[in-house]
Design a protein around this motif. Structure first.
Motif, PDB file in Angstrom:
ATOM      1  N   LEU A  24      25.885  57.025  18.395  1.00 17.96           N
ATOM      2  CA  LEU A  24      26.781  58.136  18.378  1.00 17.96           C
ATOM      3  C   LEU A  24      27.930  58.671  19.322  1.00 17.96           C
ATOM      4  CD1 LEU A  24      23.361  58.560  20.589  1.00 17.96           C
ATOM      5  CD2 LEU A  24      23.431  59.135  17.920  1.00 17.96           C
ATOM      6  N   PHE A  25      28.183  60.299  19.953  1.00 13.32           N
ATOM      7  CA  PHE A  25      29.781  60.529  20.281  1.00 13.32           C
ATOM      8  C   PHE A  25      29.236  61.442  20.476  1.00 13.32           C
ATOM      9  CE2 PHE A  25      29.675  61.975  15.613  1.00 13.32           C
ATOM     10  CZ  PHE A  25      30.141  62.993  16.310  1.00 13.32           C
ATOM     11  N   VAL A  26      30.063  61.939  21.826  1.00 12.78           N
ATOM     12  CA  VAL A  26      30.163  63.337  21.916  1.00 12.78           C
ATOM     13  C   VAL A  26      31.051  64.294  21.913  1.00 12.78           C
ATOM     14  CG1 VAL A  26      30.580  64.185  24.579  1.00 12.78           C
ATOM     15  CG2 VAL A  26      29.011  62.476  24.248  1.00 12.78           C
ATOM     16  N   ALA A  27      30.875  65.595  21.257  1.00 12.92           N
ATOM     17  CA  ALA A  27      32.076  66.326  21.382  1.00 12.92           C
ATOM     18  C   ALA A  27      31.642  67.711  22.421  1.00 12.92           C
ATOM     19  CB  ALA A  27      31.102  67.065  19.934  1.00 12.92           C
ATOM     20  N   HIS A  44      22.409  64.849  17.190  1.00 10.60           N
ATOM     21  CA  HIS A  44      21.149  64.568  18.608  1.00 10.60           C
ATOM     22  C   HIS A  44      20.489  65.547  18.841  1.00 10.60           C
ATOM     23  CE1 HIS A  44      19.263  61.017  19.709  1.00 10.60           C
ATOM     24  NE2 HIS A  44      19.840  61.237  20.711  1.00 10.60           N
ATOM     25  N   GLY A  45      21.661  65.860  20.001  1.00 17.37           N
ATOM     26  CA  GLY A  45      20.903  66.955  20.757  1.00 17.37           C
ATOM     27  C   GLY A  45      22.906  67.611  21.608  1.00 17.37           C
ATOM     28  N   ILE A  52      24.889  80.170  22.075  1.00 16.79           N
ATOM     29  CA  ILE A  52      25.850  79.852  20.801  1.00 16.79           C
ATOM     30  C   ILE A  52      24.829  79.988  19.880  1.00 16.79           C
ATOM     31  CG2 ILE A  52      27.453  78.792  23.149  1.00 16.79           C
ATOM     32  CD1 ILE A  52      26.625  75.726  21.227  1.00 16.79           C
ATOM     33  N   THR A  53      25.913  80.037  18.628  1.00 16.49           N
ATOM     34  CA  THR A  53      25.146  79.974  17.862  1.00 16.49           C
ATOM     35  C   THR A  53      24.464  78.249  17.189  1.00 16.49           C
ATOM     36  OG1 THR A  53      26.550  81.051  16.673  1.00 16.49           O
ATOM     37  CG2 THR A  53      24.925  80.325  14.965  1.00 16.49           C
ATOM     38  N   ARG A  54      23.954  78.099  17.046  1.00 10.57           N
ATOM     39  CA  ARG A  54      23.065  76.726  17.092  1.00 10.57           C
ATOM     40  C   ARG A  54      22.217  76.450  16.047  1.00 10.57           C
ATOM     41  NH1 ARG A  54      21.680  79.726  21.511  1.00 10.57           N
ATOM     42  NH2 ARG A  54      18.743  79.384  22.219  1.00 10.57           N
ATOM     43  N   PRO A  55      21.529  75.308  16.091  1.00 15.70           N
ATOM     44  CA  PRO A  55      20.106  75.109  15.318  1.00 15.70           C
ATOM     45  C   PRO A  55      19.439  75.160  16.033  1.00 15.70           C
ATOM     46  CG  PRO A  55      21.430  72.886  15.869  1.00 15.70           C
ATOM     47  CD  PRO A  55      22.375  74.146  16.558  1.00 15.70           C
ATOM     48  N   LYS A  56      17.621  75.124  15.719  1.00 12.95           N
ATOM     49  CA  LYS A  56      16.738  75.614  16.187  1.00 12.95           C
ATOM     50  C   LYS A  56      16.486  74.550  16.693  1.00 12.95           C
ATOM     51  CE  LYS A  56      15.069  79.425  13.179  1.00 12.95           C
ATOM     52  NZ  LYS A  56      14.056  79.886  12.590  1.00 12.95           N
ATOM     53  N   GLU A  57      16.680  73.389  16.635  1.00 12.91           N
ATOM     54  CA  GLU A  57      15.837  72.229  17.012  1.00 12.91           C
ATOM     55  C   GLU A  57      16.883  71.111  17.906  1.00 12.91           C
ATOM     56  OE1 GLU A  57      14.093  69.997  13.502  1.00 12.91           O
ATOM     57  OE2 GLU A  57      12.934  70.840  13.764  1.00 12.91           O
ATOM     58  N   ASN A  58      16.165  70.403  19.223  1.00 10.84           N
ATOM     59  CA  ASN A  58      17.155  69.770  19.477  1.00 10.84           C
ATOM     60  C   ASN A  58      18.534  70.218  20.374  1.00 10.84           C
ATOM     61  OD1 ASN A  58      16.501  67.032  18.292  1.00 10.84           O
ATOM     62  ND2 ASN A  58      18.103  66.539  16.346  1.00 10.84           N
ATOM     63  N   THR A  75      37.533  70.696  33.542  1.00 11.17           N
ATOM     64  CA  THR A  75      36.679  71.574  33.796  1.00 11.17           C
ATOM     65  C   THR A  75      35.968  71.179  32.841  1.00 11.17           C
ATOM     66  OG1 THR A  75      38.839  73.583  34.767  1.00 11.17           O
ATOM     67  CG2 THR A  75      36.814  74.004  33.513  1.00 11.17           C
ATOM     68  N   ALA A  76      34.499  71.890  32.998  1.00 11.80           N
ATOM     69  CA  ALA A  76      33.115  71.557  31.717  1.00 11.80           C
ATOM     70  C   ALA A  76      33.473  73.049  30.598  1.00 11.80           C
ATOM     71  CB  ALA A  76      32.219  71.726  32.736  1.00 11.80           C
ATOM     72  N   ASN A  77      33.240  72.549  29.872  1.00 11.96           N
ATOM     73  CA  ASN A  77      32.650  73.829  28.934  1.00 11.96           C
ATOM     74  C   ASN A  77      31.164  74.408  29.105  1.00 11.96           C
ATOM     75  OD1 ASN A  77      33.554  75.454  25.783  1.00 11.96           O
ATOM     76  ND2 ASN A  77      35.252  73.940  25.720  1.00 11.96           N
ATOM     77  N   THR A  78      31.432  75.367  28.016  1.00  7.89           N
ATOM     78  CA  THR A  78      29.828  75.865  27.610  1.00  7.89           C
ATOM     79  C   THR A  78      29.041  75.262  27.105  1.00  7.89           C
ATOM     80  OG1 THR A  78      30.900  77.306  25.930  1.00  7.89           O
ATOM     81  CG2 THR A  78      31.034  77.855  28.892  1.00  7.89           C
ATOM     82  N   ALA A  79      29.680  74.144  26.280  1.00  8.21           N
ATOM     83  CA  ALA A  79      28.279  73.253  25.896  1.00  8.21           C
ATOM     84  C   ALA A  79      28.913  71.970  25.994  1.00  8.21           C
ATOM     85  CB  ALA A  79      28.370  73.810  24.207  1.00  8.21           C
ATOM     86  N   LEU A  80      27.835  70.928  25.536  1.00  5.70           N
ATOM     87  CA  LEU A  80      28.304  69.247  25.061  1.00  5.70           C
ATOM     88  C   LEU A  80      27.483  69.365  24.348  1.00  5.70           C
ATOM     89  CD1 LEU A  80      29.388  66.653  27.562  1.00  5.70           C
ATOM     90  CD2 LEU A  80      27.128  66.546  26.083  1.00  5.70           C
ATOM     91  N   ALA A  81      27.423  68.583  23.073  1.00  4.10           N
ATOM     92  CA  ALA A  81      26.426  68.513  21.949  1.00  4.10           C
ATOM     93  C   ALA A  81      26.789  66.223  21.506  1.00  4.10           C
ATOM     94  CB  ALA A  81      26.310  68.898  20.412  1.00  4.10           C
ATOM     95  N   VAL A  82      25.966  65.655  21.122  1.00  2.00           N
ATOM     96  CA  VAL A  82      25.571  64.331  21.005  1.00  2.00           C
ATOM     97  C   VAL A  82      25.852  64.460  19.126  1.00  2.00           C
ATOM     98  CG1 VAL A  82      25.105  62.249  21.006  1.00  2.00           C
ATOM     99  CG2 VAL A  82      24.760  63.866  22.970  1.00  2.00           C
ATOM    100  N   PHE A  83      26.342  63.715  18.659  1.00  2.00           N
ATOM    101  CA  PHE A  83      26.313  63.618  17.284  1.00  2.00           C
ATOM    102  C   PHE A  83      26.143  62.445  17.103  1.00  2.00           C
ATOM    103  CE2 PHE A  83      27.987  67.816  17.592  1.00  2.00           C
ATOM    104  CZ  PHE A  83      27.876  68.470  16.633  1.00  2.00           C
ATOM    105  N   THR A  84      25.561  62.055  15.619  1.00  3.63           N
ATOM    106  CA  THR A  84      25.664  60.686  14.515  1.00  3.63           C
ATOM    107  C   THR A  84      26.895  60.169  14.375  1.00  3.63           C
ATOM    108  OG1 THR A  84      23.282  60.850  14.980  1.00  3.63           O
ATOM    109  CG2 THR A  84      24.365  59.220  13.189  1.00  3.63           C
ATOM    110  N   ILE A  85      27.473  59.001  14.188  1.00  3.82           N
ATOM    111  CA  ILE A  85      28.252  58.598  14.213  1.00  3.82           C
ATOM    112  C   ILE A  85      28.119  58.565  12.306  1.00  3.82           C
ATOM    113  CG2 ILE A  85      29.959  57.117  13.295  1.00  3.82           C
ATOM    114  CD1 ILE A  85      29.771  56.251  16.392  1.00  3.82           C
ATOM    115  N   PRO A  86      28.878  59.242  11.530  1.00  6.94           N
ATOM    116  CA  PRO A  86      29.202  59.044   9.837  1.00  6.94           C
ATOM    117  C   PRO A  86      29.457  57.840   9.270  1.00  6.94           C
ATOM    118  CG  PRO A  86      30.677  60.180  10.039  1.00  6.94           C
ATOM    119  CD  PRO A  86      29.803  59.914  11.476  1.00  6.94           C
ATOM    120  N   THR A  87      28.590  58.128   8.077  1.00  8.96           N
ATOM    121  CA  THR A  87      28.940  56.642   7.180  1.00  8.96           C
ATOM    122  C   THR A  87      30.508  56.937   6.942  1.00  8.96           C
ATOM    123  OG1 THR A  87      26.815  55.430   7.527  1.00  8.96           O
ATOM    124  CG2 THR A  87      28.564  54.805   6.007  1.00  8.96           C
TER     125      THR A  87
END
Length: 242
Positions: A24-27, A44-45, A52-58, A75-87
């Motif tokens: 996993l990684f953070v954006a 992932h989350g 914000i425009t976002r998926p319904k899940e997670n 300075t924190a942004n308004t959104a943080l996401a965790v993604f799966t590292i792709p192959t």
């Protein structure tokens, strides 16, 4: 509301060993997050303090105070996401490839990924001691370009020994980049911020190229590696016309 286990997971992803362990990684920031979603990265989350425009899940709506606890930014942004590292996609050597020899600074790597995207370089080859492309600072600097550039970590000397493409190294001395005619395909190699291209890698390259200095006193020691990369990639595209 964000749980203690979620906070622990997210903060651990600052370190490469935990990114490798979890896959996993953070954006951070709506623009970067939406670019990653658009590019097909698996979410992932998503944690945001505003709509914000976002998926319904997670998706988790959290407070600004909670966001500050998990943010890697000063300075924190308004959104943080965790993604799966792709192959990583299979390596395709058609056209031009950029290769990095021990580029350590995350900001430089992120900028170089963005430059690859701008100049249509689809393949970025990194030595194993180059910064991790899923470092949060790298992801931030790419501004979403990581979705359009395939990054590969290899033993650079092994790769250069096997490739059929000619290699060109960016150096302090060599062929003047403004007077050079570039081939249709090749590998442009950029070296470490302090030491340049290593000796073993340099021995495997066909030619050294340089960006001449025009300053009257010529006291500037060198160019930043990302700045040099921008100039060299621009000249490659201008010369080849594609």
């Amino acid at each position: 509301m964000i749980s203690k286990s979620q906070i622990k997971l997210i903060t651990s992803l600052r370190q490469k060993k935990y990114r490798d362990k979890t896959g996993l990684f953070v954006a951070e920031g709506p623009k970067v997050i939406l670019e990653l979603l658009k590019g097909g990265f698996e979410l992932h989350g998503l944690f945001s303090s505003e709509v914000i425009t976002r998926p319904k899940e997670n998706h988790y709506q959290i407070s600004e105070a909670e966001l500050k606890k998990i943010s890697f930014l000063s300075t924190a942004n308004t959104a943080l996401a965790v993604f799966t590292i792709p192959t990583a996609a299979p390596l395709n050597e058609n056209g031009w490839v950029l290769a990095l020899d021990a580029v350590r600074d995350p900001g430089n790597l992120g900028t170089l990924i963005r430059l690859c995207d701008w100049f249509g370089i689809r393949q970025l080859i990194c030595s194993k001691d180059t910064a991790d492309c899923y470092n949060p600072k790298v992801i931030q600097a790419t501004m979403g370009s990581i979705t359009r550039v395939s990054v590969h970590y290899v033993e650079l000397t092994d790769y250069l020994q096997k490739t059929t493409l000619p290699g060109f190294g960016a150096c302090m001395e060599g062929t003047n980049v403004y007077k050079k005619t570039w081939p249709r395909e090749g590998i442009l190699v950029l070296g470490n911020e302090a030491n340049g291209i290593s000796g073993p890698v340099m021995k495997l390259l066909q030619e050294q190229v340089t960006i001449p200095q025009f300053g009257v006193k010529q006291e500037t020691e060198s160019l930043n590696v990302a700045t040099a990369g921008a100039i060299l990639l621009s000249e490659v595209r201008r010369s080849t016309g594609k």
